[in-house]
Design an enzyme around this catalytic site. Structure first.
Site, short mmCIF file in Angstrom:
data_model
loop_
_atom_site.label_atom_id
_atom_site.label_comp_id
_atom_site.label_asym_id
_atom_site.label_seq_id
_atom_site.Cartn_x
_atom_site.Cartn_y
_atom_site.Cartn_z
N ASP A 39 17.09 -3.53 -4.97
CA ASP A 39 15.80 -2.99 -5.43
C ASP A 39 15.86 -2.69 -6.93
OD1 ASP A 39 13.40 -1.54 -5.79
OD2 ASP A 39 13.52 -0.76 -3.76
N THR A 75 7.65 -2.04 -4.56
CA THR A 75 8.72 -2.36 -3.61
C THR A 75 8.21 -2.94 -2.29
OG1 THR A 75 10.20 -0.71 -4.56
CG2 THR A 75 10.63 -1.37 -2.29
N ASN A 96 2.50 0.73 -2.78
CA ASN A 96 3.34 1.65 -2.01
C ASN A 96 2.52 2.77 -1.39
OD1 ASN A 96 5.65 0.20 -2.49
ND2 ASN A 96 6.46 1.60 -4.04
N TYR A 160 15.81 2.28 8.03
CA TYR A 160 16.28 2.83 6.76
C TYR A 160 16.79 4.26 6.90
CZ TYR A 160 16.42 4.17 1.85
OH TYR A 160 16.82 4.61 0.61
N ASP A 196 17.35 0.64 -8.31
CA ASP A 196 16.01 1.21 -8.45
C ASP A 196 16.10 2.71 -8.71
OD1 ASP A 196 13.02 0.67 -8.16
OD2 ASP A 196 13.28 2.28 -6.70
N HIS A 200 14.85 4.26 -12.31
CA HIS A 200 13.75 5.22 -12.40
C HIS A 200 14.20 6.47 -13.16
CE1 HIS A 200 10.41 3.58 -10.19
NE2 HIS A 200 11.18 3.25 -9.17
N HIS A 244 11.56 -6.56 -7.93
CA HIS A 244 10.89 -6.36 -9.22
C HIS A 244 11.93 -5.93 -10.23
CE1 HIS A 244 11.37 -2.10 -8.45
NE2 HIS A 244 10.77 -2.25 -7.28
#
Length: 411
Positions: A39, A75, A96, A160, A196, A200, A244
């Site tokens: 990610d 995502t 999202n 997850y 990711d 961030h 992405h």
């Protein structure tokens, strides 16, 4: 950092020992294809000289300059596009977080009941395609893979759990390869979120993101080593992708859209880089005109005149007015306190799909791919028909992906 590296080496030793002990009966080898998503792994992270394991895969197989995502570059929409071959306007996961204007229900990635509710999803996922044709599949944390669908779910599924160690994910995935031939999945999807998370919080040019990239490269090494010690490397395809990229942001680049619409009642859908607005009946033109007059650091479109290259106008949940932030800017629907702004972090995504900062990676190696082959930018919309070709299954009808744009990387 040194201690983590030692832990990874020790775990590799344990993994190799386990793999050596596993007994894969002769004559049961069958081709398996892994797709591994990192990610937020931006395309140019591979050019930093810190990914030796991925570099080996590149030499063994195919490497694209970048992987172009679908819009918006978020995502869940892009993980679904990768494994359905259709754009968000057709598979239904528009962001999202977004609104169903008919019922006022909201889809949120953190809402498990919404994420698993099949009524939000309009496209056939690859597990459904495979199940119809007798091919077993497995998903380890792939976003949207635990949707409850009567038409087909992964044969093996791990939902997850952000606290599950990365090394355990690799070990568990490799355990699927031990299964007898009649039970073993031919397709395995894996997901890792570290790049990711760090992108961030610290931004795409930070020491922290470089260390996260190195960690994910070590994961690739562990996976390849495990497959090799099972004697299945020649019968396995490994595809590395990301949903992405990431770009730098800061708290000074924020536009409060609501400040342009005082005393005007509207509904908002989406946030951050892409926002949709539902004015009250009869006020669409008024709201659009106000937003157009204040069009700085964003662009505003009417749904019916949304440029075709966005591929973002056909779904009924796309609201009448759509705003797209300039790269690095953030859209809100209220004034944010300094404390709220401090939670932004230093990186984000969701912007135009043609901004290179939003592009991900594509690396693939195995018996089905050309060796030591370089190509330009590929489109993630085309990964689904590529996978169907490798798995020898017929793809769903009416997809947006096109094998002709990507099939040349196959042997």
């Amino acid at each position: 950092m040194k201690n983590i590296s030692i832990k990874i080496l020790f775990s590799l030793f344990i993994l190799v020992a386990r793999c050596t002990a596993w007994n894969i009966p002769s004559g049961q080898e069958q081709h398996t294809t892994f797709i591994v998503s990192f990610d937020g792994f931006r395309w140019d992270y591979l050019n930093r000289g810190i990914t030796p394991n991925i570099a080996k895969l590149q030499h063994r197989g195919v490497s694209a300059l970048s992987l172009r995502p679908a819009f918006p570059t978020k995502t869940f929409p892009n993980h679904l596009t990768l494994l359905t071959g259709v754009y968000p306007e057709h598979h239904g996961i528009l962001h999202n977080e977004f609104l169903n204007p008919r019922t006022s229900e909201r889809y949120r990635v953190g809402d498990t009941s919404a994420v698993r509710n099949s009524t939000w999803y309009n496209a056939e996922m690859i597990w459904e395609t495979a199940a119809r044709q007798g091919v077993k599949t497995a998903s380890y944390f792939w976003p949207c893979s635990d949707v409850h669908k009567k038409t087909g779910e992964p044969t093996y599924l791990e939902s997850y759990d952000r606290n599950r160690p990365y090394l355990q994910r690799v070990n568990d995935a490799l355990a699927w390869l031990q299964l007898p031939k009649e039970q073993r999945p031919q397709f395995i999807a894996l997901y890792f979120e570290e790049t990711d998370n760090q992108g961030h919080e610290f931004g795409p040019n930070s020491p922290q993101i470089n260390f996260a990239v190195q960690q994910m490269d070590s994961i690739v090494g562990l996976l390849v080593q495990g497959i090799e010690h099972l004697g299945l490397l020649d019968a396995t395809n490994i595809i590395l992708v990301s949903d992405h990229g990431m770009t730098e942001i800061d708290t000074s680049r924020v536009v409060n859209i609501a400040s342009f619409l005082p005393n005007v009642k509207v509904q908002y859908s989406g946030y951050g880089q892409v926002m949709m607005i539902q004015p009250q009946k009869g006020e669409e033109e008024k709201v659009y005109s106000v937003l157009k007059e204040n069009e700085r650091h964003y662009r505003v479109f009417k749904k019916e005149s949304m440029p075709e290259y966005y591929e973002f106008s056909e779904h009924p949940f796309i609201l009448p007015i759509i705003l797209v932030a300039d790269l690095g800017w953030t859209l809100t629907n209220r004034e944010l306190s300094s404390k709220e702004r401090s939670t932004f972090g230093k990186g984000n995504h969701g912007y135009e799909k043609d901004c290179l900062d939003m592009h991900g990676i594509f690396v693939a190696a195995g018996s089905d791919f050309k060796k030591d082959f370089r190509t330009g930018t590929l489109w993630n919309i085309d990964v689904y028909p590529l996978l169907c070709t490798i798995l020898k299954i017929t793809p769903a009808k009416n997809i947006d992906g096109n094998l002709e744009r990507i099939g040349f990387i196959l042997r």
